[in-house]
Design a protein around this motif. Sequence first.
Motif, PDB file in Angstrom:
ATOM      1  N   HIS A 174       0.813  -1.220   0.000  1.00 53.25           N
ATOM      2  CA  HIS A 174       0.000   0.000   0.000  1.00 53.25           C
ATOM      3  C   HIS A 174       0.845   1.268   0.000  1.00 53.25           C
ATOM      4  N   SER A 175       2.181   1.093   0.030  1.00 54.95           N
ATOM      5  CA  SER A 175       3.017   2.278  -0.096  1.00 54.95           C
ATOM      6  C   SER A 175       3.164   2.673  -1.563  1.00 54.95           C
ATOM      7  N   LEU A 176       2.582   1.871  -2.475  1.00 56.08           N
ATOM      8  CA  LEU A 176       2.700   2.182  -3.901  1.00 56.08           C
ATOM      9  C   LEU A 176       1.610   3.148  -4.346  1.00 56.08           C
ATOM     10  N   SER A 177       1.858   3.805  -5.493  1.00 55.64           N
ATOM     11  CA  SER A 177       0.829   4.694  -6.052  1.00 55.64           C
ATOM     12  C   SER A 177      -0.271   3.842  -6.678  1.00 55.64           C
ATOM     13  N   GLY A 178      -1.384   4.488  -7.009  1.00 52.94           N
ATOM     14  CA  GLY A 178      -2.521   3.759  -7.571  1.00 52.94           C
ATOM     15  C   GLY A 178      -2.149   2.984  -8.826  1.00 52.94           C
ATOM     16  N   GLY A 179      -1.404   3.632  -9.729  1.00 53.74           N
ATOM     17  CA  GLY A 179      -1.015   2.962 -10.964  1.00 53.74           C
ATOM     18  C   GLY A 179      -0.084   1.797 -10.698  1.00 53.74           C
ATOM     19  N   GLN A 180       0.853   2.008  -9.769  1.00 62.15           N
ATOM     20  CA  GLN A 180       1.769   0.912  -9.424  1.00 62.15           C
ATOM     21  C   GLN A 180       1.000  -0.241  -8.799  1.00 62.15           C
ATOM     22  N   GLN A 181       0.004   0.103  -7.980  1.00 66.27           N
ATOM     23  CA  GLN A 181      -0.780  -0.958  -7.349  1.00 66.27           C
ATOM     24  C   GLN A 181      -1.476  -1.804  -8.404  1.00 66.27           C
ATOM     25  N   GLN A 182      -2.030  -1.147  -9.423  1.00 63.67           N
ATOM     26  CA  GLN A 182      -2.726  -1.920 -10.442  1.00 63.67           C
ATOM     27  C   GLN A 182      -1.736  -2.762 -11.238  1.00 63.67           C
ATOM     28  N   ARG A 183      -0.535  -2.207 -11.497  1.00 58.73           N
ATOM     29  CA  ARG A 183       0.458  -3.021 -12.207  1.00 58.73           C
ATOM     30  C   ARG A 183       0.936  -4.169 -11.309  1.00 58.73           C
ATOM     31  N   LEU A 184       0.954  -3.928  -9.991  1.00 58.32           N
ATOM     32  CA  LEU A 184       1.291  -5.014  -9.072  1.00 58.32           C
ATOM     33  C   LEU A 184       0.249  -6.128  -9.178  1.00 58.32           C
ATOM     34  N   CYS A 185      -1.015  -5.731  -9.311  1.00 58.37           N
ATOM     35  CA  CYS A 185      -2.061  -6.740  -9.455  1.00 58.37           C
ATOM     36  C   CYS A 185      -1.875  -7.515 -10.752  1.00 58.37           C
ATOM     37  N   ILE A 186      -1.403  -6.818 -11.808  1.00 58.88           N
ATOM     38  CA  ILE A 186      -1.117  -7.521 -13.060  1.00 58.88           C
ATOM     39  C   ILE A 186       0.032  -8.501 -12.838  1.00 58.88           C
ATOM     40  N   ALA A 187       1.066  -8.042 -12.140  1.00 61.54           N
ATOM     41  CA  ALA A 187       2.195  -8.932 -11.857  1.00 61.54           C
ATOM     42  C   ALA A 187       1.726 -10.149 -11.070  1.00 61.54           C
ATOM     43  N   ARG A 188       0.865  -9.900 -10.093  1.00 58.37           N
ATOM     44  CA  ARG A 188       0.361 -10.995  -9.270  1.00 58.37           C
ATOM     45  C   ARG A 188      -0.397 -12.003 -10.137  1.00 58.37           C
ATOM     46  N   ALA A 189      -1.166 -11.466 -11.127  1.00 54.32           N
ATOM     47  CA  ALA A 189      -1.953 -12.359 -11.971  1.00 54.32           C
ATOM     48  C   ALA A 189      -1.076 -13.140 -12.947  1.00 54.32           C
ATOM     49  N   VAL A 190       0.030 -12.543 -13.415  1.00 57.94           N
ATOM     50  CA  VAL A 190       0.836 -13.269 -14.399  1.00 57.94           C
ATOM     51  C   VAL A 190       1.897 -14.150 -13.752  1.00 57.94           C
ATOM     52  N   ALA A 191       2.025 -14.065 -12.429  1.00 62.49           N
ATOM     53  CA  ALA A 191       3.085 -14.827 -11.766  1.00 62.49           C
ATOM     54  C   ALA A 191       2.899 -16.328 -11.940  1.00 62.49           C
ATOM     55  N   THR A 192       1.666 -16.787 -12.064  1.00 61.36           N
ATOM     56  CA  THR A 192       1.431 -18.220 -12.250  1.00 61.36           C
ATOM     57  C   THR A 192       1.488 -18.600 -13.728  1.00 61.36           C
ATOM     58  N   ARG A 193       1.915 -17.686 -14.583  1.00 60.75           N
ATOM     59  CA  ARG A 193       2.033 -17.885 -16.031  1.00 60.75           C
ATOM     60  C   ARG A 193       0.734 -18.354 -16.653  1.00 60.75           C
ATOM     61  N   PRO A 194      -0.328 -17.602 -16.499  1.00 54.54           N
ATOM     62  CA  PRO A 194      -1.574 -18.008 -17.140  1.00 54.54           C
ATOM     63  C   PRO A 194      -1.469 -17.850 -18.653  1.00 54.54           C
ATOM     64  N   ALA A 195      -2.225 -18.681 -19.373  1.00 54.59           N
ATOM     65  CA  ALA A 195      -2.259 -18.529 -20.825  1.00 54.59           C
ATOM     66  C   ALA A 195      -3.171 -17.373 -21.200  1.00 54.59           C
ATOM     67  N   VAL A 196      -4.218 -17.194 -20.400  1.00 51.79           N
ATOM     68  CA  VAL A 196      -5.204 -16.149 -20.681  1.00 51.79           C
ATOM     69  C   VAL A 196      -5.184 -15.144 -19.546  1.00 51.79           C
ATOM     70  N   LEU A 197      -5.301 -13.874 -19.892  1.00 43.13           N
ATOM     71  CA  LEU A 197      -5.366 -12.829 -18.872  1.00 43.13           C
ATOM     72  C   LEU A 197      -6.652 -12.040 -19.098  1.00 43.13           C
ATOM     73  N   LEU A 198      -7.532 -12.094 -18.118  1.00 42.39           N
ATOM     74  CA  LEU A 198      -8.801 -11.375 -18.222  1.00 42.39           C
ATOM     75  C   LEU A 198      -8.683 -10.083 -17.439  1.00 42.39           C
ATOM     76  N   MET A 199      -9.099  -8.963 -18.042  1.00 41.41           N
ATOM     77  CA  MET A 199      -8.992  -7.688 -17.334  1.00 41.41           C
ATOM     78  C   MET A 199     -10.317  -6.954 -17.433  1.00 41.41           C
ATOM     79  N   ASP A 200     -10.841  -6.607 -16.256  1.00 38.40           N
ATOM     80  CA  ASP A 200     -12.139  -5.930 -16.229  1.00 38.40           C
ATOM     81  C   ASP A 200     -11.934  -4.446 -15.931  1.00 38.40           C
ATOM     82  N   GLU A 201     -11.974  -3.641 -16.966  1.00 38.85           N
ATOM     83  CA  GLU A 201     -11.777  -2.187 -16.844  1.00 38.85           C
ATOM     84  C   GLU A 201     -10.602  -1.854 -15.932  1.00 38.85           C
TER      85      GLU A 201
END
Lengths: 392, 261
Positions: free
Chosen positions: B157-184
């Motif tokens: 939570h020390s990250l900025s809003g944009g960094q937080q969202q990119r962190l969530c992207i990193a968290r989602a791709v860490a398991t190497r998914p084939a598909v990435l779903l993004m809702d707005e």
Amino acid sequence: MSDSPSQNPFIATDRGASLRRVAMAWSLRLMTGFIVLVTLAILLHIGWKGAPVLFKTQAPFVNTAFLSKLPSTLHVISDRDGRVIETDNRGAEVLKKQLGPNLREEKTISYSGGGILGPIVGTALLVLVSVSVALLLGVASAIYLSEYARPGKTVELIRLAILNLAGVPSVVFGLFGLGAFVLTAPVLTNSPLERSLLIIPLGFAKLSFQGWDTCVLSGGFTLAFVILPVIITASEQCLAAVPQGFRETSMALGATRWQAIRSAVLPFAMPGILTSSILGIARAAGETAPIMFTAALAFKDKLPWQRDLPALAADASWWAHWEQSVQRLLGLFTESVQALPYHIYTLAARIPNNEYAQRAQYGSVLVFLLLVASLSLCSMLLRRRLRRKYKW
Amino acid sequence: MVIATDIEPQEPPMIEVRDLDFAYGAKLALEDINLKVARHRVTALIGPSGCGKSTLLRCINRMNQRLPGAHIRRGSIRIEGHDIHDPRVSLTLLRQRVGMVFQKSNPFPKSIHDNVAFGLRIAGVSDPVVLDEAVERALRAAALWDELKDRLHQHAHSLSGGQQQRLCIARAVATRPAVLLMDEPCSALDPIATLKIEELLGQLAQEHTVVIVTHNMQQAVRVSHDTAFLHLGRLVEHAPTAQLFDNPQQALTEAYLRGTF
Ligand SMILES: Nc1ncnc2c1ncn2[C@@H]1O[C@H](COP(=O)(O)OP(=O)(O)O)[C@@H](O)[C@H]1O
Ligand SMILES: [Mg+2]
């Protein structure tokens, strides 16, 4: 420059209204003040009367005997020279022989001599058992009710029942504990009692529904049910306060429902749950009725781990020694104990009131308050640490 | 004469939705959806709000089935040719293959490292070397590594809003998914943070197949290869983005794009 009242529509014409407002504020202020005053009076009174018992003017400044001895009968012996000596059973005998005809009067006051180590240990054990059991059961059922169960009539009914549990008088819990834990709960044994309700042979031993007898475990479980409603209700609120997104996100990362709860919900609800258990600690430590029939004795001259066991022969095997040590250690849960609230009740209501009994009373009450306050402080500190780690 | 087809028969599409009807209780939210998404493409889902974009997205990793009453009436969804509603399917395995990023960035109140490692830990990975490698790879994929490599153990939570969202992207791709779903994923971000994520999407498509819901049509034009337009629970048109925006085949699509709805 100022307008006359007839010109300025904002100038109040009804002086009564502002008077009433002031009166209202003052009456609320006074009532709050009254409560503060009474609370302060109680605390100061206890501190004033209890401090001389618990503290000393010389090093180590604490009356260690009061904290480290078991309660005993107090003998107050006065001789013809006007000296007054307080002593215990053994001291009294020696002294009486010494004084001979010089003895003027001997007063004995039950339970008021020695210290209160027994009740302190007993209350600590009861709190430990009851809070552990209540946290385990309470958090589990809160998780079930708010995370697993389908919301609906049944769940609402269960919630209502739990809330009602909070309103049950504590003496009823005592009787429930007597029936359920002291007389009925199952034990593993080879030689079941005759009054056992049901005996299930298991091969290696028998499961006998004969109860756990009067002991820390029975009392701790009974107290656990007293504080369960508080813990369940608070835990549910704390779980609900964790953002829904954490559950969704962790499930979207492949977590099962339980994994999501364990790693992305429960840790963040824990600070709040611990806060609620502070209330539980104070309540469990303070209740008298639930432990009267289940765990506490008015008087006991042994600590729970000082159980009478047959003396071992000098050449007894290490195994026999080990077995006895384990049995003594288990005494922490399987022995009956003294407890502070019950001890205070005994001192206040079951023996003739005099200055010596009062002294023991106030000392016990002060220790009791300090104990509850420090337990609460511990969980508050723990909560602060968790909060800092898991804030969102 | 041999007729060339877009999709080689031996390679099934990454995502295939067939005749899908989806309902929340009695209310039909998706009707007769047919959609094929090819590998390594970014597909944008657009449409007026309430048309079922999120619902469709959440059907693809079965996030909707948590809700009481939500169910599939008809049809099927396949990932790489495999039916995701087979009763033997493990949701854990499915969701490791199909990751998701939510509208509201919601990093856990843990360290940056623990956030990214979350999915792997859930999957039973505990070797710190493996975890560290995966965290680095995921943070690089989310263009966060250079910014954050020295502060992995700080609170997310020390990250900025944009960094937080990119962190969530990193968290989602860490398991190497084939598909990435993004809702707005950008709707709560400022323009600069949005731009960074849009830049990221092109890179992500090299490793993942991306489906992104957006209400911002310029964004769809900027980031997507294909666009699907939904209206009232129906898929109206699905075409390469340039084609759909320049030359829509359906009157409804044209009306929506022109804003004369
Ligand atoms: N949890 C739900 N329960 C019932 N109806 C829902 C739920 N979520 C969405 N809907 C309905 O389904 C339709 C599609 O919603 P949604 O997929 O969220 O639309 P979009 O993301 O395109 O704005 C809407 O009419 C909405 O009211
Ligand atoms: Mg939506």
